[in-house]
Design a protein around this motif. Structure first.
Motif, PDB file in Angstrom:
ATOM      1  N   VAL A  24       0.738  -1.246   0.175  1.00 38.54           N
ATOM      2  CA  VAL A  24      -0.072  -0.047  -0.037  1.00 38.54           C
ATOM      3  C   VAL A  24       0.808   1.187   0.047  1.00 38.54           C
ATOM      4  O   VAL A  24       0.499   2.289  -0.742  1.00 38.54           O
ATOM      5  N   GLU A  27       2.234   1.144  -3.659  1.00 37.47           N
ATOM      6  CA  GLU A  27       1.239   1.303  -4.742  1.00 37.47           C
ATOM      7  C   GLU A  27      -0.047   2.244  -4.665  1.00 37.47           C
ATOM      8  O   GLU A  27      -0.685   2.550  -5.598  1.00 37.47           O
ATOM      9  N   GLY A  28      -0.133   2.559  -3.148  1.00 37.82           N
ATOM     10  CA  GLY A  28      -1.589   3.124  -3.026  1.00 37.82           C
ATOM     11  C   GLY A  28      -2.732   2.360  -2.755  1.00 37.82           C
ATOM     12  O   GLY A  28      -2.635   1.104  -2.811  1.00 37.82           O
ATOM     13  N   SER A  29      -3.633   2.886  -2.023  1.00 39.66           N
ATOM     14  CA  SER A  29      -4.972   2.168  -1.548  1.00 39.66           C
ATOM     15  C   SER A  29      -5.903   1.504  -2.752  1.00 39.66           C
ATOM     16  O   SER A  29      -6.615   0.681  -2.352  1.00 39.66           O
ATOM     17  N   HIS A  30      -5.548   1.897  -3.879  1.00 36.07           N
ATOM     18  CA  HIS A  30      -6.440   1.568  -4.981  1.00 36.07           C
ATOM     19  C   HIS A  30      -6.237  -0.074  -5.104  1.00 36.07           C
ATOM     20  O   HIS A  30      -6.924  -0.847  -5.650  1.00 36.07           O
ATOM     21  N   ILE A  31      -5.321  -0.591  -4.558  1.00 36.49           N
ATOM     22  CA  ILE A  31      -5.164  -2.195  -4.589  1.00 36.49           C
ATOM     23  C   ILE A  31      -6.279  -2.900  -4.082  1.00 36.49           C
ATOM     24  O   ILE A  31      -6.690  -3.999  -4.437  1.00 36.49           O
ATOM     25  N   GLU A  33      -9.281  -1.895  -4.270  1.00 35.78           N
ATOM     26  CA  GLU A  33     -10.325  -1.517  -5.126  1.00 35.78           C
ATOM     27  C   GLU A  33     -10.455  -2.430  -6.675  1.00 35.78           C
ATOM     28  O   GLU A  33     -11.328  -2.351  -7.241  1.00 35.78           O
ATOM     29  N   ILE A  34      -9.457  -3.256  -6.796  1.00 39.85           N
ATOM     30  CA  ILE A  34      -9.120  -3.835  -7.925  1.00 39.85           C
ATOM     31  C   ILE A  34      -9.502  -5.530  -7.933  1.00 39.85           C
ATOM     32  O   ILE A  34      -9.256  -5.846  -6.447  1.00 39.85           O
ATOM     33  N   TYR A  39      -3.844  -8.228 -10.064  1.00 43.16           N
ATOM     34  CA  TYR A  39      -2.829  -7.681  -9.274  1.00 43.16           C
ATOM     35  C   TYR A  39      -1.754  -8.510  -8.886  1.00 43.16           C
ATOM     36  O   TYR A  39      -1.753  -9.633  -8.304  1.00 43.16           O
TER      37      TYR A  39
END
Length: 183
Positions: A24, A27-31, A33-34, A39
């Motif tokens: 996180v 890569e950011g918290s978008h992981i 949401e996918i 991923y």
């Protein structure tokens, strides 16, 4: 002197929260949401978990890193006391992975980048102490048992001094014990 993260196997329960925090942080918290199947999860540390021990293993940010010495493209450098990898110039030769005495480097695929033969580009991947994070390594911040700690030069000096004091005390006690036996 370079800093590094030290894991305490007596406190670590192997929950792998540190690994999630690492991904996180980079890569950011978008992981979240996918689609997890689409991923590639690539933390910059590795959990070693057996029946008797659990502890994360990550880069020790050596003063004279073996990985840096063997990199043919000079992709590995020390910036602000952190051993870093320039993944743009990394050719994925795995020399650094082979040279690391801690097993702290692995290879990871680069999204949407391909080699000349059409294969996905792979590059070296390792802990960078979350250099871009002003709060320091994410793994340390989230560990629920506080098993991870950033070790600084001051910590090392204090630990060495403590060890010296303990050794002197033990030698003194042994000497006094030997004197009593000889009397």
């Amino acid at each position: 002197m370079n800093h590094f993260v030290k894991g305490n196997p007596d406190l670590c329960m192997g929950c792998r929260t540190c690994m999630i925090a690492c991904v996180v942080s980079h890569e950011g918290s978008h992981i979240f949401e996918i689609d997890p199947d689409s991923y590639s999860f690539n933390p910059r540390l590795h959990m070693v978990k057996t029946a008797t021990i659990s502890v994360p293993v990550q880069c020790k940010h050596c003063e004279d890193p073996a990985c840096k010495a063997v990199c043919p493209n000079d992709c590995i450098s020390i910036i602000d006391n952190v051993v870093t990898i320039n993944t743009t110039n990394c050719i994925g030769c795995k020399n650094c992975m082979n040279a690391c005495p801690f097993g702290a480097i692995d290879m990871t695929e680069v999204k949407c980048e391909y080699q000349a033969k059409g294969e996905k580009k792979i590059v070296a991947n390792k802990c960078d102490l979350c250099r871009e994070n002003p709060d320091g390594p994410a793994c340390v911040a989230v560990c629920p048992t506080e098993a991870l700690k950033v070790v600084s030069e001051e910590d090392l000096i204090n630990n060495v001094e403590k060890n010296r004091q303990n050794t002197a005390k033990e030698l003194n006690e042994a000497s006094l014990k030997a004197e009593k036996v000889c009397k």
